[in-house]
Design an enzyme around this catalytic site. Structure first.
Site, PDB file in Angstrom:
ATOM      1  CB  CYS A  46      -0.995  -0.015   1.160  1.00 35.16           C
ATOM      2  SG  CYS A  46      -0.289   0.263   2.803  1.00 35.16           S
ATOM      3  NE  ARG A  81      -4.522   1.758   2.004  1.00 36.34           N
ATOM      4  CZ  ARG A  81      -4.455   2.569   0.951  1.00 36.34           C
ATOM      5  NH1 ARG A  81      -5.396   2.549   0.036  1.00 36.34           N
ATOM      6  NH2 ARG A  81      -3.441   3.402   0.813  1.00 36.34           N
TER       7      ARG A  81
END
Length: 189
Positions: A13, A19
């Site tokens: 990410c 994430r």
């Protein structure tokens, strides 16, 4: 398969704090030791931990990010990976820009989940394979073969970036990650 090479999965990410570490921790908690999972960022906040809001969601789902420290993605990491799961289409493009040869093993996490979910029943038998590395080695090309079935339709394959946003943004991001992983993990079991 004693001494076999591990299967390397890299999640990517932007900052490598929300994430991709969440996806890494969830995969690591559910895959066997034949698979190594790591994460990195395209513009990593190197050394930073996972924010509390994401760490709590990961922990509640059985993942562990307590000793996590963000790191920058490098061409060497990309070359080493058997599968790169980008958290957005932009991250995927960045990975392929760094290492063009990685194009056939780089997908967004949600894209892989979507593709796996349309593999015809009976095409893939995980019970015939010795471990998760062998299962992924066979599953990913089958998923890539599903791309033409999905062509020409709009897809939202991005996981929303929750960083610095509300608790509901973290929950939405986490739910997109888990819903992307669910068909993949179900296919492997």
């Amino acid at each position: 398969m004693v001494g076999a090479m591990p299967y390397n999965v890299l999640t990517v990410c932007t900052g490598n704090i929300c994430r991709s570490p969440a996806a890494e921790a969830l995969l690591r908690s559910r895959l066997d030791d034949s698979v190594r999972v790591a994460s990195a960022g395209t513009g990593a906040l190197v050394g930073h931990p996972v924010p509390d809001r994401m760490a709590e969601l990961v922990s509640a789902a059985g993942g562990d990010v307590t000793r996590f420290a963000a790191r920058q993605a490098t061409p060497a990491m990309i070359q080493e990976a058997d599968l790169i799961l980008a958290l957005t289409v932009r991250h995927r493009a960045w990975v392929v820009d760094q290492v063009p040869a990685a194009v056939r093993r780089t997908l967004t996490l949600r894209e892989l989940g979507r593709l796996v979910s349309t593999i015809p029943p009976g095409t893939f038998d995980p019970s015939a394979l010795p471990d998760d590395a062998a299962r992924l080695t066979e599953l990913v090309p089958l998923a890539l073969g599903e791309r033409r079935r999905h062509a020409g339709r709009p897809h939202d394959d991005d996981v929303v970036d929750p960083y610095g946003r509300s608790g509901s943004a973290y929950r939405a991001s986490f739910e997109q990650i888990t819903s992307g992983l669910t068909p993949i993990l179900r296919a492997l079991s």
